[in-house]
Design a protein around this motif. Structure first.
Motif, PDB file in Angstrom:
ATOM      1  N   THR B  56       6.629  -1.445  -6.654  1.00 28.27           N
ATOM      2  CA  THR B  56       7.040  -0.754  -5.445  1.00 28.27           C
ATOM      3  C   THR B  56       6.099   0.381  -5.093  1.00 28.27           C
ATOM      4  O   THR B  56       6.395   1.173  -4.199  1.00 28.27           O
ATOM      5  CB  THR B  56       8.455  -0.174  -5.619  1.00 28.27           C
ATOM      6  N   ALA B  57       4.942   0.435  -5.770  1.00 28.55           N
ATOM      7  CA  ALA B  57       4.065   1.590  -5.613  1.00 28.55           C
ATOM      8  C   ALA B  57       3.638   1.826  -4.165  1.00 28.55           C
ATOM      9  O   ALA B  57       3.439   2.962  -3.752  1.00 28.55           O
ATOM     10  CB  ALA B  57       2.838   1.434  -6.503  1.00 28.55           C
ATOM     11  N   GLY B  58       3.499   0.771  -3.368  1.00 29.66           N
ATOM     12  CA  GLY B  58       2.994   0.937  -2.015  1.00 29.66           C
ATOM     13  C   GLY B  58       4.026   1.432  -1.012  1.00 29.66           C
ATOM     14  O   GLY B  58       3.684   1.858   0.081  1.00 29.66           O
ATOM     15  N   LEU B  59       5.315   1.362  -1.388  1.00 33.36           N
ATOM     16  CA  LEU B  59       6.369   1.689  -0.423  1.00 33.36           C
ATOM     17  C   LEU B  59       6.615   3.184  -0.378  1.00 33.36           C
ATOM     18  O   LEU B  59       6.290   3.907  -1.307  1.00 33.36           O
ATOM     19  CB  LEU B  59       7.665   0.984  -0.835  1.00 33.36           C
ATOM     20  N   PRO B  60       7.214   3.684   0.740  1.00 33.77           N
ATOM     21  CA  PRO B  60       7.655   5.090   0.753  1.00 33.77           C
ATOM     22  C   PRO B  60       8.714   5.314  -0.329  1.00 33.77           C
ATOM     23  O   PRO B  60       9.443   4.383  -0.680  1.00 33.77           O
ATOM     24  CB  PRO B  60       8.255   5.268   2.142  1.00 33.77           C
ATOM     25  N   THR B  61       8.784   6.550  -0.847  1.00 38.74           N
ATOM     26  CA  THR B  61       9.614   6.828  -2.019  1.00 38.74           C
ATOM     27  C   THR B  61      11.012   6.252  -1.921  1.00 38.74           C
ATOM     28  O   THR B  61      11.498   5.625  -2.848  1.00 38.74           O
ATOM     29  CB  THR B  61       9.771   8.343  -2.227  1.00 38.74           C
TER      30      THR B  61
END
Lengths: 149, 508
Positions: B56-61
């Motif tokens: 999920t690193a690319g998504l907003p927090t």
């Protein structure tokens, strides 16, 4: 229940508790004007742990001398796997992820059961390359991939 | 906005394509985790935290947090489904909450009714999952509204109650459980103190300033501990596997299990809400209850379908119920929910009463996705039972080294320090030794998660009262919570003194 282990653990936790209480005295006093500084919580915990450890030590004297169940423990396998895991951790940064993971997996597979070299090599290389490329190339994460010369 | 509106918003999040994918992956992995003897839900969830963190690193927090928690919760309740498979087919429970399922499930399998037992377990789990979710939806709002009124003193006592509940029921010796709790709290104090900014127990070692990473300790204690255990004490080779045969239950089977499923679900839900009493206890009580309710109790132990339907519903309902204190109060009641809480904190999202206000998409997205996930599990489990049964045969010689490699990758990918890898290995050995000698590790992890919060609330309360400890007893809510906490510890002790055997929760 092992009496020896529990005694040993009791003494170890007793020492940890003592260490905590003593070392908490060295924590600098709070900088803001409150009666409760950062040392109160650890001191309290240390004291409770000391009391609980004493209680455990007292309990070990009341254990019935239990019958030892003859479990065969495979120390050799465990030590080989543990040491190779340790080397894996030490060498991960200098040698890179792919080589160390491959080597670790191969050693561990063969330690668990000898033979089937082709299958072991196949699974080990699939895992090490697969994880590296998926993570570093596809997801753009950073891992030390290969040794830097 | 009312609850229904929030729930609809939740569904719109749960139906985003990546979240459907995450829920699906979660329940699939969860089922596998439940089927494989040796990795329980706790190690499964702990191992997957770093993996989801990278995915999920690319998504907003906030979206990343919602997606990860959807996957991780899927693993949790998926494992409850999968646990029944080995109990029924091999007479070996995949995790501790399925122990009682072996009693009647294996007997049914021996009579050639394994398929019916498996599908009743799946149907029961589905019904229970839905019932506990409805309970969660209804209770979430009122409970978090109550908790919003809490001040630091009440919070301190509430968290103490959570710790007392988990240690009071965990393991064979309460002394040991309490020692583990205190030790966990102590480990939590290492690092920079959040209130005063003073470094404690760091000895000028830079990696210690941020404190010991919860994830490393959890993965080490649970996942590596279990791997080391299996390497050292090679489990007995699995027995012969029963044939599955006809999958669909007969009309009579369905009729016999409808009432046990309902009773098991309700019982499991309420036991699950209580901190400390988890799925294992729920399934155990349900079995005893069904035996009492049954018109022919002599059938139990000889292949009564109610003996499978009740406990399997109960353990699933309990895992849904356990989400309530976690989400609404921020108090995890078991080892697995403590790990879920750690995962949320990693995303800087604090579970608790403010969760529903500050991060409705995380809270309601999770709840909605649990509806979706339960449906997926039912669809997956009915026709694919035979496929999942094959997972049991995964050779341990490949599985164990790969688990070590995954935990190394996970810890390193999140922390980027070799220090954490050494800590991981040390925790693995410690986890093995402690668990083997009846020192439960779940209270340790729970204490590590709650420790900093307990300390902050204690100090805030003491600052309000000018250092008077009486604030904790003069405040009525706090006093009640403290009394309940003390009772939780003292009642089993008193029962033991009277010579009564106390039901223990070994799952943690």
């Amino acid at each position: 229940m092992s009496k020896t282990f529990d005694r040993f653990a009791g003494i170890a936790f007793l020492l940890i508790g003592l260490l905590f209480v003593i070392e908490s005295q060295r924590i600098s006093k709070s900088s803001y004007g409150s009666a409760v500084g950062p040392d109160i919580f650890p001191i309290g915990l240390g004291a409770i742990l000391i009391l609980l450890s004493l209680r455990l030590l007292y309990e070990t004297f009341r254990y019935q001398t239990g019958t030892k169940n003859g479990e065969t423990v495979q120390y050799k396998k465990f030590i080989i796997i543990f040491v190779s895991a340790l080397l894996y951790a030490i060498l991960l940064e200098p040698l890179g992820y792919v080589i160390t993971t491959f080597a670790f997996l191969l050693i561990a597979f063969q330690t668990m059961e000898r033979g089937k070299w082709v299958k072991s090599i196949l699974i080990a290389s699939l895992f090490s390359f697969g994880v590296y490329y998926f993570f570093a190339e596809f997801l753009g994460g950073s891992l030390p991939g290969f040794p830097v010369f | 906005m009312n609850t229904l509106q929030f729930l609809m918003d939740g569904f719109s999040i749960a139906f985003q394509w990546q979240n459907i994918l995450f829920a699906f992956a979660g329940v699939l992995i969860g089922t596998a985790v439940g089927v494989l003897p040796g990795i329980g839900p706790m190690s499964g969830v702990a191992l997957l935290i770093p993996v989801t963190a990278t995915l999920t690193a690319g998504l907003p927090t906030e979206a990343a947090a919602a997606s990860s928690i959807i996957l991780l919760a899927g693993v949790y309740y998926g494992a409850m489904y999968g646990g029944s498979t080995t109990s029924i087919l091999l007479n070996t429970p995949g995790e501790s909450s399925s122990v009682v399922t072996t009693l009647d499930g294996y007997q049914m399998a021996k009579q050639g009714r394994a398929g019916a037992a498996l599908s009743i377990a799946a149907i029961g789990s589905f019904a229970a999952g839905i019932i506990s979710l409805i309970g969660l939806v209804l209770l979430a709002e009122p409970l978090s509204n109550i908790a919003l009124e809490f001040g630091p003193a009440e919070y301190f006592s509430l968290m103490l109650l959570g710790l007392a509940a988990v240690s009071g029921l965990a393991g064979k010796s309460m002394t040991k459980a309490l020692m583990m709790t205190v030790f966990g709290l102590m480990l939590g104090t290492i690092g920079i103190d959040a209130v005063s900014g003073i470094a404690r127990f760091t000895y000028d070692i830079p990696v210690l300033y941020s404190g010991l990473e919860f994830l490393t300790i959890a993965v080490g204690l649970f996942a590596l501990g279990e791997v080391f255990k299996t390497v050292l004490e090679r489990d007995h080779e699995d027995g012969t596997m029963a044939k599955i045969g006809r999958i669909l239950p007969t009309r009579q089977d369905l009729k016999d299990s409808a009432a046990p499923i309902m009773r098991g679900s309700l019982l499991g839900f309420f036991i699950g809400v209580l901190p400390g009493a988890g799925a294992t206890l729920a399934s155990f009580f349900s079995y005893i209850g069904e035996k009492k309710f049954s018109k022919n109790p002599e059938q139990f132990g000889k292949g009564a379908i109610a003996g499978v339907a009740g406990p399997e519903s109960a353990n699933n309902a309990a895992s849904g119920g356990a989400m309530i204190p976690l989400l609404t109060l921020g108090i995890p009641g078991s080892g697995t929910t403590a790990i879920l809480m750690g995962a949320l904190i990693m995303y800087n999202i604090q579970p608790g009463p403010l969760l529903f206000e500050d991060h409705p998409e995380v809270a309601w997205g999770l709840i909605a996705s649990m509806f979706v996930g339960n449906l997926m599990l039912l669809i997956l489990n009915m026709p694919l039972v035979k496929v999942f049964a094959k997972i049991i045969q995964t050779p341990k010689k490949y599985l164990l080294p790969i688990i070590i490699a995954i935990s190394f990758f996970g810890v390193y990918a999140v922390q980027y320090t070799t220090f954490d890898l050494y800590l991981l290995l040390a925790c693995g050995v410690l986890g093995y030794l402690l668990t083997k000698n009846d020192f439960p590790v779940a209270p340790l992890v729970l204490a590590l998660v709650l420790g900093p919060m307990i300390e902050n609330n204690m100090r805030r309360a003491l600052t309000i009262s000018n250092g008077e400890f009486s604030i904790f007893v003069s405040n009525p809510i706090s006093l009640v919570l403290l009394i309940v906490a003390a009772a939780w510890l003292l009642v089993p002790l008193l029962l033991k003194l009277k010579g009564r055997s106390v039901v223990l929760n070994e799952e943690g």
